[in-house]
Structures are given as C-alpha cells and as structure tokens.
Motif scaffolding. Structure first.
Motif, short mmCIF file in Angstrom:
data_model
loop_
_atom_site.label_atom_id
_atom_site.label_comp_id
_atom_site.label_asym_id
_atom_site.label_seq_id
_atom_site.Cartn_x
_atom_site.Cartn_y
_atom_site.Cartn_z
N LEU A 83 0.90 -0.86 0.19
CA LEU A 83 -0.23 0.41 -0.15
C LEU A 83 0.47 1.74 -0.01
O LEU A 83 1.89 1.33 1.26
CB LEU A 83 -0.83 -0.07 1.51
CG LEU A 83 -2.13 1.21 1.62
CD1 LEU A 83 -2.97 1.09 -0.35
CD2 LEU A 83 -3.06 0.61 2.58
N GLU A 84 0.64 2.36 -1.04
CA GLU A 84 1.43 3.02 -1.17
C GLU A 84 0.59 4.84 -1.54
O GLU A 84 -1.40 4.52 -1.39
CB GLU A 84 2.41 3.17 -2.57
CG GLU A 84 3.27 1.99 -1.74
CD GLU A 84 4.12 2.15 -3.15
OE1 GLU A 84 4.46 2.46 -4.11
OE2 GLU A 84 5.57 1.50 -3.22
N THR A 85 1.48 5.75 -1.02
CA THR A 85 0.54 6.80 -1.54
C THR A 85 -0.87 6.31 -2.68
O THR A 85 -1.62 7.47 -2.76
CB THR A 85 0.87 7.72 -1.60
OG1 THR A 85 2.33 8.32 -2.38
CG2 THR A 85 1.39 7.95 -0.17
N ALA A 86 -0.40 5.85 -4.34
CA ALA A 86 -1.05 6.33 -5.25
C ALA A 86 -1.12 5.03 -5.63
O ALA A 86 -1.45 4.65 -6.84
CB ALA A 86 -0.34 7.09 -6.55
N THR A 87 -1.16 4.16 -5.04
CA THR A 87 -1.05 2.27 -5.69
C THR A 87 -1.22 1.48 -4.22
O THR A 87 -0.88 1.84 -3.45
CB THR A 87 0.30 1.38 -6.28
OG1 THR A 87 0.54 1.59 -5.58
CG2 THR A 87 0.88 2.47 -7.79
N VAL A 88 -1.59 0.45 -4.77
CA VAL A 88 -2.24 -0.83 -4.01
C VAL A 88 -2.49 -1.78 -4.57
O VAL A 88 -2.54 -1.97 -6.09
CB VAL A 88 -3.61 -0.72 -3.67
CG1 VAL A 88 -4.68 -0.82 -4.56
CG2 VAL A 88 -4.12 -2.41 -2.47
N SER A 89 -1.51 -2.82 -4.08
CA SER A 89 -0.78 -4.04 -4.65
C SER A 89 -2.49 -4.82 -3.74
O SER A 89 -1.72 -5.28 -2.73
CB SER A 89 0.27 -4.31 -4.78
OG SER A 89 0.99 -3.65 -5.36
N ILE A 90 -2.86 -5.75 -4.87
CA ILE A 90 -4.22 -6.89 -3.84
C ILE A 90 -3.25 -7.90 -4.58
O ILE A 90 -3.00 -8.72 -5.92
CB ILE A 90 -4.69 -6.69 -5.14
CG1 ILE A 90 -5.65 -5.52 -4.60
CG2 ILE A 90 -6.23 -7.95 -4.42
CD1 ILE A 90 -7.16 -5.07 -5.38
N GLY A 91 -3.27 -9.02 -3.34
CA GLY A 91 -2.37 -10.94 -3.99
C GLY A 91 -3.68 -12.07 -3.72
O GLY A 91 -5.22 -11.22 -2.94
N TYR A 92 -3.27 -12.70 -4.55
CA TYR A 92 -4.61 -13.25 -4.50
C TYR A 92 -4.27 -15.06 -4.67
O TYR A 92 -3.46 -15.13 -5.48
CB TYR A 92 -5.64 -13.12 -5.96
CG TYR A 92 -5.80 -11.83 -6.88
CD1 TYR A 92 -6.94 -11.70 -6.71
CD2 TYR A 92 -4.92 -11.41 -7.08
CE1 TYR A 92 -7.31 -10.59 -7.18
CE2 TYR A 92 -5.56 -10.06 -7.74
CZ TYR A 92 -6.25 -9.92 -8.15
OH TYR A 92 -7.13 -8.69 -8.61
N THR A 106 -2.56 -7.98 -8.48
CA THR A 106 -3.09 -6.87 -9.45
C THR A 106 -2.28 -5.17 -8.66
O THR A 106 -2.70 -5.60 -7.58
CB THR A 106 -4.55 -6.88 -9.29
OG1 THR A 106 -4.63 -7.82 -10.17
CG2 THR A 106 -4.53 -5.67 -10.37
N VAL A 107 -1.52 -4.53 -9.36
CA VAL A 107 -1.47 -3.20 -9.24
C VAL A 107 -2.14 -2.13 -9.71
O VAL A 107 -2.63 -1.83 -10.79
CB VAL A 107 -0.43 -3.01 -9.24
CG1 VAL A 107 -0.09 -1.72 -8.50
CG2 VAL A 107 1.12 -4.10 -8.91
N MET A 108 -3.05 -1.51 -8.69
CA MET A 108 -4.42 -0.79 -9.15
C MET A 108 -3.31 0.69 -8.26
O MET A 108 -2.72 0.92 -7.50
CB MET A 108 -5.24 -0.90 -8.75
CG MET A 108 -5.92 -2.02 -9.52
SD MET A 108 -7.92 -2.85 -8.63
CE MET A 108 -9.10 -1.31 -9.71
N ALA A 109 -3.86 1.54 -9.57
CA ALA A 109 -4.22 3.18 -9.28
C ALA A 109 -5.24 3.86 -8.88
O ALA A 109 -6.33 3.97 -10.30
CB ALA A 109 -2.67 3.49 -9.65
N PRO A 110 -5.30 4.43 -8.12
CA PRO A 110 -6.91 6.20 -7.91
C PRO A 110 -5.87 6.74 -9.15
O PRO A 110 -5.13 6.90 -9.61
CB PRO A 110 -6.82 6.17 -6.79
CG PRO A 110 -5.18 6.62 -6.09
CD PRO A 110 -4.68 5.00 -6.73
N PHE A 111 -7.88 6.89 -10.17
CA PHE A 111 -7.88 7.71 -10.95
C PHE A 111 -8.89 8.95 -10.92
O PHE A 111 -9.58 8.32 -10.99
CB PHE A 111 -7.05 6.56 -12.87
CG PHE A 111 -6.81 7.51 -13.66
CD1 PHE A 111 -5.78 7.66 -13.96
CD2 PHE A 111 -7.34 7.63 -14.43
CE1 PHE A 111 -5.22 8.34 -15.03
CE2 PHE A 111 -7.44 8.97 -15.71
CZ PHE A 111 -6.32 8.68 -15.90
N ASP A 112 -9.11 10.05 -11.19
CA ASP A 112 -9.13 11.53 -11.66
C ASP A 112 -9.23 11.07 -13.01
O ASP A 112 -8.96 11.62 -13.77
CB ASP A 112 -8.56 12.22 -11.00
CG ASP A 112 -10.11 13.98 -11.65
OD1 ASP A 112 -11.12 13.53 -12.05
OD2 ASP A 112 -9.84 14.80 -10.34
#
Length: 136
Positions: A83-92, A106-112
C-alpha cells in the motif's frame, strides 16, 4: 490481518479447446473478485475507488494447476500486499480444498477521470486497504 474470499462460479464458456479454463478467463475471475472486495468499502453508495476512478496498472498470474469446468465454484482469497500513497497491490490465491490453481497480483492506482490524471488514495481508501494489508 483480514482476508477476503470470493466464491467464483465457473462457466461452461470459460473452457478452451483442451477442456480447461482458459488462461485469459482467470483475469475475469480476478476482476469479479476484486470488484466484490472493493465494494465492501462503501456498499450503500459506492466508494471513491469506483466513483472517483481507478485503473489497473499491472497483472501477474502464476498458473499452478489446470482448472476444469465443474459445478462447484473456486475460492479466490485476496489481501493487500503493498500500500503506497498512489497504488495498492492485491494478492490472490485461486483454490479449492484440493488444489491451488493460480496465484496472482494486481497493482491498481486511483485515477481522476475528470482531470484525466492519477490521484492519491483518499484517507478512507487507505484505511480500508490497511485492514487487509499483509506485507512481506
């Protein structure tokens, strides 16, 4: 830390010519699980991660065992690996009682989408993901 489990149904159309679930279908399974997981953030009115936008930055899948069509669903266990300020990595882990069929990340980033640029995680998003964080 907590983990989220999604019971993923298998569909007849998920099979390829060899009679196993096609590798590309695993991405759909992970997406279904991820939406189910993130929807926990604010089920009543949607959450910022959906409403304000997010994008997938990266997928990694390691296939461990062939998955054939059957009536019983598979379990997709999920947790946050980073978990970082602009990304979250999810394990499965895609599994049942007998086999682990795949592990993934999966690495996801919040986006405007209004401003068409990345954004930082909100405090609420960070607090939600921290409950599922298992670093290491």
């Amino acid at each position: 830390m907590a983990r989220h489990v999604y019971r993923c149904p298998l569909r007849w159309a998920d099979m390829d010519v060899y009679g196993i679930v096609n590798n590309v279908v695993f991405l759909r399974y992970l997406e279904e699980a991820r939406v189910d997981f993130i929807y926990l953030m604010a089920p009543a009115d949607g959450d910022a991660f959906f409403r304000d936008g997010s994008v997938v930055v990266r997928h990694e899948i390691d296939y461990k065992w062939r998955l054939v069509h059957r009536l019983a669903p598979v379990d997709i266990e999920m947790w946050v690996t980073r978990l970082e300020t602009a990304t979250v990595s999810i394990g499965y882990t895609v599994r049942d009682d007998d086999h682990v069929y795949a592990t993934a990340r999966t690495v996801m980033a919040p986006f405007d989408y209004v401003k068409n640029r990345p954004r930082r995680l909100t405090d609420a998003e960070t607090a939600f993901f921290e409950k599922y964080l298992e670093e290491g």
